[in-house]
Scaffold this motif. Structure first.
Motif: not given
Length: 338
Positions: A44-49, A52-56
């Motif tokens: 879940q943390a992997m997907l959140t990261s 976050k980063v790819t969204g930016e």
């Protein structure tokens, strides 16, 4: 000189004028994440990261899209079909956390043959056309026994909690643990269960095997199972051994409480979930024309008694101690690998 020859000569001169270091523009490129499992806090943390980063990066126009996909079951056949769909959908790069190092090779080769960049991380693939980003999982397992040999020089009985059966990461960490025991024969593995890298699964598995086990000096783990193991020992009213943790926030909170109460000491180690963001940037750099080695190794994230509080302070509730990577980080790792 005829007109056609003049055109060819002019084109050659124009190409010669372009610097050989010129890079491709990735603003129109599409990258997909193929993930085989999301059933624990690390995933879940992997997907959140990733989001976050790819969204930016998408917002900044670095790439056109970076879509994450997770299979419903941890099955290589399902993930292979997912990758084949990504090929049909026209993605320029596919980043993979693989269910198997070999079972996806056919689908990965299909993607490469279609001109798609494939970057695997954490659960890597062995197809030669793909790139791989991993920690030395065997060394991560062996480091647990090295730590215990210093803390418990007389040795003792060990309970091993393994990860997700059939996944290469599980095999490699376990191999490291067993290699460490071979070097330190004062330790003996007297029991082994699969905890699936999840606290609830680990707690149930440990509770099931505990009645048949002798006194346990330490529990060696893979991540996402230390707190569950500690809870199982407490419920069985057995002395709490040294339980190696896996950087999950609930584990760190429990460790901090025990440390404050009775100076409980252990260590915690795992790959940072944010390695997914490094894989994204490596894919972007390859699409941008950079020369990248096929195999990149990143360090695992270790927490010890003296830096527990600092790491706990920066770890989100329900999350995992983490490091997220920037484009500059990826560029440095790529450059340092040469």
């Amino acid at each position: 000189m005829n007109f056609r020859k003049l055109l060819l000569t002019s084109a050659a001169v124009a190409c010669a004028a372009i610097p050989v270091t010129a890079m491709a523009d990735t603003s129109a490129k599409k990258i997909a994440l193929s993930n085989n499992y999301a059933g624990n806090s690390w995933r879940q943390a992997m997907l959140t990261s990733w989001e976050k980063v790819t969204g930016e990066a998408v917002k900044a126009g670095v790439v056109a899209s970076a879509d994450p996909f997770t299979t419903a079951e941890n099955q290589a056949t399902e993930q292979a079909a997912q990758i084949q769909n990504m090929i049909l959908q026209g993605y320029d790069a596919i980043v993979i956390n693989a269910a198997s190092p070999t079972a996806l090779n056919g689908a990965v080769k299909e993607a490469c043959d279609a001109g798609i960049v494939v970057v695997s991380f954490d659960g890597i693939v062995k197809e030669p056309c793909a790139w791989r980003i991993a920690v030395d999982f065997k060394a991560m397992g062996e480091s647990q026994i090295d730590y215990l040999a210093k803390k418990l020089p007389k040795g003792g009985n060990l309970l091993e909690i393994r990860g997700l059966a059939g996944v290469s990461v599980d095999d490699e960490i376990s191999a490291g643990i067993h290699a460490g025991v071979e070097k330190n024969p004062q330790f003996k593995i007297v029991g082994s269960v699969h905890g699936d890298w999840a606290q609830d699964v680990a707690q149930k598995a440990v509770a099931g095997i505990l009645p048949s086990l002798p006194e346990i000096a330490a529990v060696v783990t893979q991540g996402g199972d230390g707190y569950g193991a500690a809870q199982a020992f407490e419920a069985a009213k057995r002395p709490t051994p040294t339980v190696v943790m896996g950087n999950r926030q609930d584990e760190l909170v429990w460790w901090k409480k025990q440390k404050d109460a009775n100076n409980y000491e252990t260590m915690s180690v795992s790959i940072a979930p944010g390695v997914s963001t490094l894989a994204f940037w490596v894919a972007q750099q390859i699409l941008d024309g950079k020369d990248v080695k096929k195999d990149l190794v990143v360090p695992f994230l270790r927490i010890d008694q003296d830096n527990l509080e600092a790491n706990l302070a920066t770890t989100q509730a329900g999350g995992v101690a983490n490091v997220e990577y920037s484009k500059a980080d990826a560029e440095k790792i790529i450059a340092d690998s040469k």
